[in-house]
Design a protein around this motif. Structure first.
Motif, PDB file in Angstrom:
ATOM      1  N   ALA A   1       0.809  -1.220   0.000  1.00 30.16           N
ATOM      2  CA  ALA A   1       0.000   0.000   0.000  1.00 30.16           C
ATOM      3  C   ALA A   1       0.841   1.268   0.000  1.00 30.16           C
ATOM      4  O   ALA A   1       1.842   1.358   0.712  1.00 30.16           O
ATOM      5  CB  ALA A   1      -0.917   0.018   1.217  1.00 30.16           C
ATOM      6  N   GLN A   2       0.408   2.227  -0.808  1.00 26.46           N
ATOM      7  CA  GLN A   2       0.909   3.591  -0.654  1.00 26.46           C
ATOM      8  C   GLN A   2      -0.210   4.376   0.021  1.00 26.46           C
ATOM      9  O   GLN A   2      -0.320   4.380   1.231  1.00 26.46           O
ATOM     10  CB  GLN A   2       1.375   4.160  -1.990  1.00 26.46           C
TER      11      GLN A   2
ATOM     12  N   LEU B   1      -7.807  -0.247 -10.689  1.00 24.53           N
ATOM     13  CA  LEU B   1      -6.842   0.842 -10.889  1.00 24.53           C
ATOM     14  C   LEU B   1      -6.097   1.122  -9.592  1.00 24.53           C
ATOM     15  O   LEU B   1      -6.671   1.046  -8.507  1.00 24.53           O
ATOM     16  CB  LEU B   1      -7.580   2.125 -11.259  1.00 24.53           C
TER      17      LEU B   1
ATOM     18  N   ARG C   1      -3.894   4.429  -8.597  1.00 23.51           N
ATOM     19  CA  ARG C   1      -3.298   5.692  -9.041  1.00 23.51           C
ATOM     20  C   ARG C   1      -1.887   5.873  -8.488  1.00 23.51           C
ATOM     21  O   ARG C   1      -1.102   6.617  -9.048  1.00 23.51           O
ATOM     22  CB  ARG C   1      -4.193   6.868  -8.610  1.00 23.51           C
ATOM     23  N   CYS C   2      -1.580   5.207  -7.361  1.00 22.63           N
ATOM     24  CA  CYS C   2      -0.235   5.318  -6.786  1.00 22.63           C
ATOM     25  C   CYS C   2       0.770   4.416  -7.495  1.00 22.63           C
ATOM     26  O   CYS C   2       1.966   4.515  -7.243  1.00 22.63           O
ATOM     27  CB  CYS C   2      -0.247   4.987  -5.302  1.00 22.63           C
ATOM     28  N   GLY C   3       0.298   3.518  -8.343  1.00 23.66           N
ATOM     29  CA  GLY C   3       1.218   2.678  -9.108  1.00 23.66           C
ATOM     30  C   GLY C   3       1.864   1.567  -8.308  1.00 23.66           C
ATOM     31  O   GLY C   3       3.071   1.360  -8.372  1.00 23.66           O
TER      32      GLY C   3
ATOM     33  N   TYR D   1       1.356  -1.614  -8.777  1.00 21.20           N
ATOM     34  CA  TYR D   1       1.116  -2.873  -9.499  1.00 21.20           C
ATOM     35  C   TYR D   1       2.219  -3.910  -9.335  1.00 21.20           C
ATOM     36  O   TYR D   1       1.940  -5.096  -9.219  1.00 21.20           O
ATOM     37  CB  TYR D   1       0.930  -2.592 -10.995  1.00 21.20           C
ATOM     38  N   THR D   2       3.471  -3.467  -9.336  1.00 19.92           N
ATOM     39  CA  THR D   2       4.548  -4.468  -9.283  1.00 19.92           C
ATOM     40  C   THR D   2       4.532  -5.192  -7.937  1.00 19.92           C
ATOM     41  O   THR D   2       4.780  -6.395  -7.871  1.00 19.92           O
ATOM     42  CB  THR D   2       5.926  -3.834  -9.542  1.00 19.92           C
ATOM     43  N   ARG D   3       4.226  -4.473  -6.872  1.00 17.14           N
ATOM     44  CA  ARG D   3       4.163  -5.138  -5.561  1.00 17.14           C
ATOM     45  C   ARG D   3       2.887  -5.971  -5.424  1.00 17.14           C
ATOM     46  O   ARG D   3       2.890  -6.995  -4.742  1.00 17.14           O
ATOM     47  CB  ARG D   3       4.269  -4.122  -4.427  1.00 17.14           C
ATOM     48  N   ILE D   4       1.811  -5.545  -6.055  1.00 17.19           N
ATOM     49  CA  ILE D   4       0.597  -6.371  -6.048  1.00 17.19           C
ATOM     50  C   ILE D   4       0.914  -7.719  -6.685  1.00 17.19           C
ATOM     51  O   ILE D   4       0.568  -8.776  -6.152  1.00 17.19           O
ATOM     52  CB  ILE D   4      -0.562  -5.670  -6.805  1.00 17.19           C
TER      53      ILE D   4
ATOM     54  N   GLY E   1      -0.165   9.065   0.951  1.00 14.85           N
ATOM     55  CA  GLY E   1       0.248   7.762   0.442  1.00 14.85           C
ATOM     56  C   GLY E   1       1.745   7.665   0.280  1.00 14.85           C
ATOM     57  O   GLY E   1       2.299   6.583   0.125  1.00 14.85           O
TER      58      GLY E   1
ATOM     59  N   ARG F   1       6.078   0.538   7.429  1.00 15.60           N
ATOM     60  CA  ARG F   1       5.184   1.704   7.483  1.00 15.60           C
ATOM     61  C   ARG F   1       4.236   1.587   8.669  1.00 15.60           C
ATOM     62  O   ARG F   1       3.682   0.526   8.900  1.00 15.60           O
ATOM     63  CB  ARG F   1       4.328   1.770   6.212  1.00 15.60           C
TER      64      ARG F   1
ATOM     65  N   PHE G   1      -1.420  13.833  -5.264  1.00 11.94           N
ATOM     66  CA  PHE G   1      -0.599  14.223  -6.412  1.00 11.94           C
ATOM     67  C   PHE G   1      -0.662  15.720  -6.655  1.00 11.94           C
ATOM     68  O   PHE G   1      -0.394  16.201  -7.744  1.00 11.94           O
ATOM     69  CB  PHE G   1      -1.005  13.412  -7.663  1.00 11.94           C
TER      70      PHE G   1
ATOM     71  N   GLY H   1       6.292   3.821  -8.225  1.00  9.51           N
ATOM     72  CA  GLY H   1       4.985   4.467  -8.358  1.00  9.51           C
ATOM     73  C   GLY H   1       5.063   5.713  -9.220  1.00  9.51           C
ATOM     74  O   GLY H   1       4.180   5.966 -10.047  1.00  9.51           O
TER      75      GLY H   1
ATOM     76  N   ILE I   1       5.386   4.645 -12.885  1.00  8.90           N
ATOM     77  CA  ILE I   1       4.112   4.136 -13.418  1.00  8.90           C
ATOM     78  C   ILE I   1       3.137   5.291 -13.638  1.00  8.90           C
ATOM     79  O   ILE I   1       2.431   5.360 -14.645  1.00  8.90           O
ATOM     80  CB  ILE I   1       3.540   3.058 -12.470  1.00  8.90           C
TER      81      ILE I   1
ATOM     82  N   ARG J   1      -2.676   0.492 -16.518  1.00  8.68           N
ATOM     83  CA  ARG J   1      -3.378  -0.654 -15.931  1.00  8.68           C
ATOM     84  C   ARG J   1      -2.349  -1.717 -15.556  1.00  8.68           C
ATOM     85  O   ARG J   1      -1.213  -1.701 -16.037  1.00  8.68           O
ATOM     86  CB  ARG J   1      -4.369  -1.242 -16.942  1.00  8.68           C
TER      87      ARG J   1
END
Ligand code: FES
Ligand code: FES
Lengths: 152, 749
Positions: free
Chosen positions: A93-94, A129, A131-133, A135-138, B70, B232, B426, B659, B662, B692
């Protein structure tokens, strides 16, 4: 209208066309499922209905047949689901806002496909989706969760 | 905040005195720290030793005033304090604290100054000092600009050390043992005989003492947290759906609301007809607000339905109605009277251009972009005649407090901002329009908490975007090398638009944001000129992750690559040859090695692009690797190398870099806001998708710690990603794409 959510039964007086998401969040105060788009585009609101991942913003409360599980019903800090364990291990998580939905989608995938290939993971997760990106850790966390399930 | 403008005018004078090297009396006075806000309102038995540490009978609370969107700011702030205080950040309470000038950000203005963030000359240092004073006087408690770490790296550890020594002093007085013989561990003071006393037990006595301030920071060999993998503080909550965000707050008797404001940002409302909406189920009240109308109901969805049923006529805002008209404004802005800056002018560009038989010319465009965090804007507000309580995520709590005081006519000290964890920002929560709308609604529901949520559609239309930019670039090459480069940039001023909305003074001097990421780049092109033209303001705009450099990195990194290819040089080798900043050069060397660079073409299906952008003091270079597939272009891999001085937490460092990349690649691929009838066409994520899951590349991250100043990492990964991708596409297809998003020109898998 009656709904079963996380094994509890609720009697509700709402119009049948109210999306399930808003029944959960505003009528019942179950806030794990998140509002992101309201149109089935982001996955933040994902819950399970009889084990299948469903976008709760896009199903009307009156159409629900089956029992509903939200992230709160998947596992808790004191009793984590393997997916949640893996999410913690990889510190996925971010902002975390998408993550309830991500974990619900991942848990549904793993319950049907315990050892998913990379492309099966991508197909399942593509509708969520982030938005924090993250995906690679998911991706890594889904792999780890699959391993953990094998060990059980 | 009412005094803001006068104070600011005076402060700029003082700041200027500092810039000129003279240190005025006022400067020193202003250098003093503002009083500790926690002292006010302390109850018996509580101690607030510094603005960052509160101790009471229940234990320790760490104050983490920078907003967490975040990026992990609560966690890193807590770890920095804990490093000296000897507490486990997971075992203590964390509180963002009240809005207060004591929490001003000493580094927030760095990016608005006409000095590169790595310039350490006397003028630059003076200006940064001026920026710091300004921030202090305005109480700029702002989160942004990757400044949480540079601002807090020393300050928060000092706060922890002062609190620790003061608690030890209290224990010393109680036990009769001198402070130097005491140790601390896990929230306890340890006496020489091994007995211990908890910080909580010492709260009352510590509160009587003047803080012990003759402290020194621990040497790094003794660090427990910094530099090691951190966990965290919010990771369990965020992995179990139990993290509460602003949007999840649901006080007793809450009512649910939403608004519809003019979709043409800045335009007003003419009239509305809510006769149908009023009768809909659950609707309690329809309330006119600034530039729009709000609906208060007993459920958010019912409020959404009713708002959609209101018939509204709008007044048009004062700028072109559509994208074509907006681009026209920029196209017509390259004129003498709109010349705003020439922050770089090395060698003689004109001579090089006229001396060349084949000057290269190109035009680059970057679009308006929404922040579109996944948590839509929201706020819960409770208004009474005596006080106002606001629960919301915000990066600007002091500004919000001031704006709320003005709106409600309550004194500032009666405005309570309860900062909430944020589901992505952001830059979106550097504005507070949504919170002010919620206050307007709450004022119509005195004594009842009102929870206002924007629909996603409202959010897309009312997100103050990143501005559009248009550049005209020229350059020459000679003997296989880049000889000259000139970039003329036309854009509306982000700073003017945003600071005016905040009712804060617009920083004087040139509009740095529209040329940052170009003029300040560490390349010694013999003839290099950067000129800024200030277009008139159009759609109101705001900072977007990595601010000016976010788009400008594309203009600069793409055109430089274009020249390098024209020279017939290898992109990596030529960037290294041109680079004149040692850390940046080391970053490029490392990137070349880590990526095993052997040219931009790998084989007939695969190619690579490279770019470096120095932003927020961080040189960040990336290689993007793409391949041609039957479904379209696929981004396979990204190598990212940067120098941040020191990495505080390798886990979050990697997360932020990945992040950010991406984020940048996704928007470069397929996102823009285009306008019709003043409103963005993109109303939800189907038209603003970004990356995505299936498109996410492998990202190999290498952070260098070259020992310079410690920098933040939220922003710097963004700027070089788009040009590195476009450069890779050129290497793959021979097609130079000069406009974002790239999917207008190529297909992605
Ligand atoms: S809120 Fe349901 S898919 Fe986005
Ligand atoms: S973690 Fe922020 S949207 Fe996914």
């Amino acid at each position: 209208m009656q709904l079963t959510i996380n094994s509890n039964r609720y009697d509700l007086d709402v119009e049948p066309e109210m999306p399930l998401l808003w029944v959960l969040r505003d009528e019942l105060g179950i806030s794990g499922p998140k509002y992101g788009c309201g149109a089935g585009l982001c996955g933040a609101c994902t819950v399970h209905i009889d084990g299948t991942a469903v976008r709760s913003c896009s199903i009307n409360a009156g159409e629900v047949r089956g029992s509903i599980t939200t992230i709160e019903g998947l596992g808790t800090p004191a009793n984590l689901h393997v997916v949640q364990q893996a999410w913690i291990e990889h510190q996925v998580a971010q902002c975390g806002y998408c993550q309830s939905g991500q974990m619900m989608t991942a848990a549904a995938l793993l319950s049907k496909t315990p050892d998913p290939s990379d492309s099966e993971i991508a197909d399942a997760m593509d509708g969520n989706l982030c938005r924090c990106g993250t995906y690679t850790r998911i991706h890594s966390a889904v792999k780890t969760a699959a391993q953990m399930m094998k060990g059980k | 905040m009412a005094r803001l403008k006068t104070i600011a005018r005076r402060t700029f004078l003082i700041g200027s005195a500092a810039i000129a090297g003279g240190v005025a009396f006022g400067y020193y006075r202003l250098r003093q720290d503002p009083p500790n806000p926690l002292l006010k309102g302390l109850k018996a038995g509580e101690a607030a030793i510094t603005p960052y540490v509160r101790v009471d009978a229940k234990g320790v609370t760490l104050i983490t005033p920078r907003a967490d969107k975040g990026q992990g700011s609560y966690s890193i702030q807590a770890h920095l304090i804990a490093e000296e205080l000897d507490v486990d950040p997971h075992e203590v309470r964390i509180d963002p604290g009240p809005p207060n000038p004591a929490y001003f950000n000493s580094r927030i203005m760095d990016d608005s100054l006409p000095f590169t963030t790595i310039d350490d000359g006397i003028m630059a240092r003076g200006a940064r000092g001026g920026g710091e004073v300004l921030s202090r006087v305005l109480g700029m408690q702002i989160t942004g600009g990757s400044s949480t770490v540079p601002d807090g790296y020393r300050k928060l550890r000092m706060a922890g050390a002062v609190a620790r020594e003061t608690l030890k002093e209290a224990a010393a007085r109680r036990s009769g043992v001198s402070r130097s013989q005491l140790k601390t561990k896990d929230g306890q003071v340890i006496l020489p005989d091994g007995k211990s006393v908890t910080y909580a037990e010492l709260a009352v006595e510590a509160a009587q003492l003047a803080p012990v301030t003759d402290v020194t920071l621990r040497p790094e060999q003794e660090w427990r947290y910094i530099g090691k993998k951190m966990r965290r503080i919010d990771i369990v909550a965020k992995s179990t759906g139990t993290q509460q965000y602003g949007i999840d707050i649901r006080p007793d008797r809450v009512v649910y609301a939403t608004v519809r404001a003019n979709p043409g940002l800045g335009g007003t409302i003419k009239r509305y007809d809510a006769s149908g909406a009023e009768k809909m189920r659950g609707v309690k009240k329809i309330v006119p607000i600034k530039d729009g109308v709000g609906v208060i109901a007993d459920n958010t969805w019912r409020a959404f339905q009713a708002a959609a049923a209101i018939k509204i006529e709008w007044n048009d805002p004062p700028y072109p109605a559509d994208s074509a008209g907006m681009w026209k404004v920029l196209e017509n802005s390259f004129s003498k009277d709109l010349l705003d800056s020439r922050l770089r002018n090395d060698g003689d560009v004109e001579k090089a251009l006229t001396g060349s038989s084949k000057p290269i010319e190109a035009e680059y465009r970057t679009p308006y972009l929404a922040h579109a965090p996944l948590e839509p804007m929201n706020a819960v507000v409770l208004y009474t005649k005596e006080r106002l309580d606001i629960w919301t995520g915000t990066q600007i709590p002091v500004f919000l407090q001031g704006h709320a005081a003005k709106l409600t006519q309550l004194p500032e000290e009666k405005i309570y901002v309860h900062a909430q964890p944020i589901g992505g920002s952001f830059g979106a929560r550097l504005d507070d329009t949504y919170a002010l709308q919620a206050i307007e609604l709450a004022m119509a529901m005195e004594g009842v908490p009102v929870k206002m949520t924007w629909s996603r559609e409202e959010n897309m239309g009312h997100d103050y975007p990143r501005p559009i930019q248009l550049s005209r670039a020229k350059g020459t090459v000679r003997e296989g090398m880049v000889e000259s480069m000139s970039i003329d940039m036309a854009g509306q001023s982000m700073g003017a638009s945003w600071f005016n909305r905040l009712q804060a003074p617009v920083p004087p001097g040139p509009d740095t944001s529209s040329v940052n990421g170009i003029w300040d780049q560490p390349f010694a092109i013999p003839n290099f000129r950067v000129t800024g033209y200030r277009a008139k303001e159009m759609v109101p705009v705001s900072p977007w992750r990595s601010v000016g450099a976010s788009g400008n990195g594309f203009h600069h990194g793409s055109f430089l690559d274009e020249l390098i290819h024209a020279a017939g040089a290898d992109p990596m080798a030529e960037l290294i040859r041109l680079c004149n900043h040692e850390p940046s050069k080391k970053v490029l060397h490392t990137l070349r090695d880590v990526s095993a660079w052997k040219g931009s073409r790998i084989d007939d299906r695969r190619a690579r692009g490279v770019a470096l952008t120095l932003s927020f003091g961080v040189p960040m270079a990336q290689v993007v690797e793409v391949s041609d597939t039957p479904q379209g272009i696929k981004i396979d891999k990204v190598y990212a190398v940067c120098d941040v001085g020191r990495i505080l937490d390798p886990v979050n460092f990697e997360a932020q870099v990945r992040g950010g990349i991406i984020w940048a690649l996704g928007h470069a691929m397929n996102c823009e806001l285009t306008y019709e009838k003043f409103a963005p066409v993109q109303t939800n994520f189907h038209l603003f998708e970004a990356m995505r899951f299936h498109q996410a590349p492998d990202i190999i991250v290498k952070g260098l710690e070259l020992g310079g100043e410690v920098r933040g990492i939220g922003e710097p990964p963004v700027p070089p990603a788009a040009p590195a991708l476009a450069n890779a596409i050129f290497a793959l297809t021979g097609k130079r794409v000069r406009e974002l998003p790239l999917n207008k020109s190529v297909n992605f898998a």
